[in-house]
Design an enzyme around this catalytic site. Structure first.
Site, short mmCIF file in Angstrom:
data_model
loop_
_atom_site.label_atom_id
_atom_site.label_comp_id
_atom_site.label_asym_id
_atom_site.label_seq_id
_atom_site.Cartn_x
_atom_site.Cartn_y
_atom_site.Cartn_z
N GLU A 69 0.91 3.83 1.83
CA GLU A 69 1.36 4.19 3.18
C GLU A 69 2.51 3.31 3.64
O GLU A 69 3.51 3.81 4.18
CB GLU A 69 0.22 4.05 4.20
CG GLU A 69 -1.00 4.87 3.90
CD GLU A 69 -2.10 4.08 3.19
OE1 GLU A 69 -3.27 4.26 3.54
OE2 GLU A 69 -1.76 3.30 2.26
N CYS A 118 -2.29 -0.41 7.59
CA CYS A 118 -1.53 0.84 7.49
C CYS A 118 -1.64 1.67 8.76
O CYS A 118 -0.65 2.24 9.23
CB CYS A 118 -1.97 1.62 6.27
SG CYS A 118 -1.61 0.76 4.72
N HIS A 160 0.86 -1.18 0.00
CA HIS A 160 0.00 0.00 0.00
C HIS A 160 0.90 1.23 0.00
O HIS A 160 2.04 1.19 0.48
CB HIS A 160 -0.86 0.03 1.25
CG HIS A 160 -1.95 -1.00 1.28
ND1 HIS A 160 -3.05 -0.87 2.09
CD2 HIS A 160 -2.11 -2.16 0.61
CE1 HIS A 160 -3.85 -1.91 1.93
NE2 HIS A 160 -3.29 -2.71 1.03
N CYS A 176 -6.15 1.82 6.04
CA CYS A 176 -6.79 0.56 6.41
C CYS A 176 -6.20 0.09 7.75
O CYS A 176 -5.28 0.71 8.29
CB CYS A 176 -6.55 -0.47 5.32
SG CYS A 176 -4.83 -1.06 5.25
#
Length: 150
Positions: A52, A83, A50, A80
């Site tokens: 992040e 993260c 991701h 999410c």
């Protein structure tokens, strides 16, 4: 704030061009961009890739410390659980996000992971910066994807 979110939006657009879900992130320390990233799960075949996570990893590497105190992460979509957990575990000072994620968002939408007292975290968060523009990236991406389906 908007300046940094515009950089994250640029990253999200790169993700969309690569066929990735359009999420971008920028890590800031002392008023300077340390690194930028966008989703790369498809390209790397990595469920943790991701924006992040990639930004936090690269920032820690560049700063020479896994502790990201004094850093702010700007991201186009509310983090999410994975993260948000990484933000807390890295001792990130702040997360600023654009669009809320009513399905998986863990900085206020379905859960406030950084605010959970059991984790004794230091990460604060603030949402809604350029929210409409960030949400439009997602809406447009998935509309194009649905249209391309047979």
């Amino acid at each position: 704030m908007e300046h940094w979110m515009h950089l994250a939006i640029e990253e999200a657009r790169l993700a969309a061009l690569e066929g990735e879900i359009p999420v971008g992130a920028v890590l800031i320390k002392n008023g300077e961009a340390i690194c930028r990233a966008h989703n790369r799960r498809e390209a790397l075949h990595d469920p943790t890739a991701h924006a992040e996570m990639l930004c936090l990893k690269e920032g820690a590497r560049l700063l020479g410390d896994w502790r990201l105190r004094g850093c702010t992460l700007y991201v186009t979509l509310e983090p999410c659980p994975m993260c948000a957990g990484a933000m807390v575990m890295s001792q990130l000072s702040e997360c600023v996000y654009g669009a809320s994620d009513e399905r998986q968002g863990c900085c206020g939408s379905i859960y406030d992971l950084p605010g959970d007292a059991a984790l004794q975290g230091v990460t604060s968060w603030h949402g809604g910066v350029l929210a409409e523009e960030c949400a439009a990236l997602m809406t447009d991406f998935f509309a194009r994807r649905r249209k391309a389906m047979p």
